[in-house]
Design a protein around this motif. Sequence first.
Motif, PDB file in Angstrom:
ATOM      1  N   SER A   3      30.663  51.015  45.016  1.00  0.00           N
ATOM      2  CA  SER A   3      30.041  49.701  46.157  1.00  0.00           C
ATOM      3  C   SER A   3      31.479  48.904  45.143  1.00  0.00           C
ATOM      4  CB  SER A   3      29.261  49.938  46.335  1.00  0.00           C
ATOM      5  OG  SER A   3      29.705  48.533  47.050  1.00  0.00           O
ATOM      6  N   ARG A   4      32.073  48.021  45.797  1.00  0.00           N
ATOM      7  CA  ARG A   4      32.558  46.740  44.432  1.00  0.00           C
ATOM      8  C   ARG A   4      32.513  45.400  45.518  1.00  0.00           C
ATOM      9  NH1 ARG A   4      38.668  46.329  46.212  1.00  0.00           N
ATOM     10  NH2 ARG A   4      38.183  46.630  47.843  1.00  0.00           N
ATOM     11  N   THR A   5      31.722  44.781  44.443  1.00  0.00           N
ATOM     12  CA  THR A   5      31.838  42.874  45.448  1.00  0.00           C
ATOM     13  C   THR A   5      32.333  42.561  44.531  1.00  0.00           C
ATOM     14  OG1 THR A   5      29.694  43.818  45.615  1.00  0.00           O
ATOM     15  CG2 THR A   5      29.643  41.274  45.647  1.00  0.00           C
ATOM     16  N   CYS A   6      33.033  41.541  45.209  1.00  0.00           N
ATOM     17  CA  CYS A   6      33.440  40.591  44.622  1.00  0.00           C
ATOM     18  C   CYS A   6      32.546  39.369  44.068  1.00  0.00           C
ATOM     19  CB  CYS A   6      34.190  39.164  45.211  1.00  0.00           C
ATOM     20  SG  CYS A   6      35.584  37.867  43.878  1.00  0.00           S
ATOM     21  N   THR A   7      32.360  38.871  42.396  1.00  0.00           N
ATOM     22  CA  THR A   7      31.483  37.847  42.320  1.00  0.00           C
ATOM     23  C   THR A   7      31.684  36.475  42.975  1.00  0.00           C
ATOM     24  OG1 THR A   7      32.753  37.370  40.080  1.00  0.00           O
ATOM     25  CG2 THR A   7      30.715  38.483  40.564  1.00  0.00           C
ATOM     26  N   SER A   8      32.951  35.823  43.647  1.00  0.00           N
ATOM     27  CA  SER A   8      33.240  34.900  43.976  1.00  0.00           C
ATOM     28  C   SER A   8      33.190  34.683  45.062  1.00  0.00           C
ATOM     29  CB  SER A   8      35.050  35.071  43.750  1.00  0.00           C
ATOM     30  OG  SER A   8      35.512  35.176  42.019  1.00  0.00           O
ATOM     31  N   CYS A   9      33.026  35.911  46.175  1.00  0.00           N
ATOM     32  CA  CYS A   9      33.329  35.074  47.500  1.00  0.00           C
ATOM     33  C   CYS A   9      32.702  36.529  48.208  1.00  0.00           C
ATOM     34  CB  CYS A   9      34.589  35.632  48.428  1.00  0.00           C
ATOM     35  SG  CYS A   9      35.996  37.411  47.960  1.00  0.00           S
ATOM     36  N   ARG A  10      31.797  37.436  47.269  1.00  0.00           N
ATOM     37  CA  ARG A  10      30.249  38.331  47.473  1.00  0.00           C
ATOM     38  C   ARG A  10      31.948  39.203  49.022  1.00  0.00           C
ATOM     39  NH1 ARG A  10      27.575  37.928  43.798  1.00  0.00           N
ATOM     40  NH2 ARG A  10      26.422  36.220  43.921  1.00  0.00           N
ATOM     41  N   HIS A  11      32.882  39.476  49.095  1.00  0.00           N
ATOM     42  CA  HIS A  11      33.740  40.529  49.501  1.00  0.00           C
ATOM     43  C   HIS A  11      33.069  41.347  49.120  1.00  0.00           C
ATOM     44  CE1 HIS A  11      36.745  43.540  50.365  1.00  0.00           C
ATOM     45  NE2 HIS A  11      36.223  43.829  51.433  1.00  0.00           N
ATOM     46  N   GLY A  31      34.460  51.778  33.745  1.00  0.00           N
ATOM     47  CA  GLY A  31      33.816  50.563  33.670  1.00  0.00           C
ATOM     48  C   GLY A  31      34.771  49.103  32.591  1.00  0.00           C
ATOM     49  N   SER A  32      35.974  50.140  32.245  1.00  0.00           N
ATOM     50  CA  SER A  32      36.418  49.453  31.293  1.00  0.00           C
ATOM     51  C   SER A  32      37.381  48.807  32.194  1.00  0.00           C
ATOM     52  CB  SER A  32      37.132  49.910  30.052  1.00  0.00           C
ATOM     53  OG  SER A  32      38.169  51.120  31.167  1.00  0.00           O
ATOM     54  N   LEU A  33      37.476  49.797  33.607  1.00  0.00           N
ATOM     55  CA  LEU A  33      38.518  48.617  34.327  1.00  0.00           C
ATOM     56  C   LEU A  33      38.222  47.585  35.242  1.00  0.00           C
ATOM     57  CD1 LEU A  33      40.006  52.548  35.421  1.00  0.00           C
ATOM     58  CD2 LEU A  33      40.869  51.040  34.257  1.00  0.00           C
ATOM     59  N   GLU A  34      36.497  46.979  35.209  1.00  0.00           N
ATOM     60  CA  GLU A  34      36.628  46.455  36.183  1.00  0.00           C
ATOM     61  C   GLU A  34      37.814  44.783  36.492  1.00  0.00           C
ATOM     62  OE1 GLU A  34      32.831  44.859  35.594  1.00  0.00           O
ATOM     63  OE2 GLU A  34      31.469  46.707  36.388  1.00  0.00           O
ATOM     64  N   HIS A  35      37.833  44.302  34.672  1.00  0.00           N
ATOM     65  CA  HIS A  35      38.433  43.111  34.420  1.00  0.00           C
ATOM     66  C   HIS A  35      40.047  43.818  35.192  1.00  0.00           C
ATOM     67  CE1 HIS A  35      39.967  45.756  31.324  1.00  0.00           C
ATOM     68  NE2 HIS A  35      41.237  45.293  30.674  1.00  0.00           N
ATOM     69  N   ARG A  36      40.695  44.369  35.460  1.00  0.00           N
ATOM     70  CA  ARG A  36      41.546  44.816  35.898  1.00  0.00           C
ATOM     71  C   ARG A  36      41.932  44.510  37.638  1.00  0.00           C
ATOM     72  NH1 ARG A  36      45.080  49.129  33.148  1.00  0.00           N
ATOM     73  NH2 ARG A  36      44.629  48.495  31.151  1.00  0.00           N
ATOM     74  N   LEU A  37      40.325  45.097  38.042  1.00  0.00           N
ATOM     75  CA  LEU A  37      40.465  45.125  39.554  1.00  0.00           C
ATOM     76  C   LEU A  37      41.196  43.838  40.402  1.00  0.00           C
ATOM     77  CD1 LEU A  37      37.317  47.415  40.385  1.00  0.00           C
ATOM     78  CD2 LEU A  37      39.736  48.062  40.396  1.00  0.00           C
ATOM     79  N   ARG A  38      41.236  44.055  41.952  1.00  0.00           N
ATOM     80  CA  ARG A  38      41.069  42.086  42.799  1.00  0.00           C
ATOM     81  C   ARG A  38      40.764  42.403  43.334  1.00  0.00           C
ATOM     82  NH1 ARG A  38      46.750  39.266  42.404  1.00  0.00           N
ATOM     83  NH2 ARG A  38      47.412  40.768  40.917  1.00  0.00           N
ATOM     84  N   CYS A  39      40.595  41.307  43.837  1.00  0.00           N
ATOM     85  CA  CYS A  39      39.448  41.543  45.836  1.00  0.00           C
ATOM     86  C   CYS A  39      40.415  41.250  46.418  1.00  0.00           C
ATOM     87  CB  CYS A  39      38.493  40.296  45.585  1.00  0.00           C
ATOM     88  SG  CYS A  39      37.897  39.980  47.365  1.00  0.00           S
ATOM     89  N   THR A  40      40.720  42.098  47.401  1.00  0.00           N
ATOM     90  CA  THR A  40      41.280  42.039  48.978  1.00  0.00           C
ATOM     91  C   THR A  40      41.613  41.497  49.884  1.00  0.00           C
ATOM     92  OG1 THR A  40      40.235  43.849  49.913  1.00  0.00           O
ATOM     93  CG2 THR A  40      41.576  45.221  48.991  1.00  0.00           C
ATOM     94  N   ALA A  41      39.696  40.312  49.719  1.00  0.00           N
ATOM     95  CA  ALA A  41      39.949  38.839  50.720  1.00  0.00           C
ATOM     96  C   ALA A  41      40.239  37.876  49.811  1.00  0.00           C
ATOM     97  CB  ALA A  41      38.294  39.416  50.623  1.00  0.00           C
ATOM     98  N   CYS A  42      40.061  37.530  48.685  1.00  0.00           N
ATOM     99  CA  CYS A  42      40.194  36.233  47.752  1.00  0.00           C
ATOM    100  C   CYS A  42      41.236  36.521  47.042  1.00  0.00           C
ATOM    101  CB  CYS A  42      38.743  35.761  47.819  1.00  0.00           C
ATOM    102  SG  CYS A  42      38.186  36.157  46.084  1.00  0.00           S
ATOM    103  N   GLY A  43      41.584  37.374  46.892  1.00  0.00           N
ATOM    104  CA  GLY A  43      42.951  37.770  45.110  1.00  0.00           C
ATOM    105  C   GLY A  43      42.082  37.141  43.872  1.00  0.00           C
TER     106      GLY A  43
END
Length: 57
Positions: A3-11, A31-43
């Motif tokens: 499960s992934r959650t965007c800390t900016s928009c809570r998507h 765990g080292s890939l978190e900084h590469r992932l992009r939120c699909t809702a807010c970008g």
Amino acid sequence: MRSRTCTSCRHQGYIEAVRLRRYYARHMKLGSLEHRLRCTACGTRGAVSWTPVRQKL
């Protein structure tokens, strides 16, 4: 599955570890890939955190 959650928009969304391993090297820790992932809702990139999810069998 994680499960992934965007800390900016809570998507919230889900991503399969197998899919990540196809795009990134198999020797990398997930765990080292978190900084590469992009939120699909807010970008926003790098604001995604994730937790493992148990799948029902």
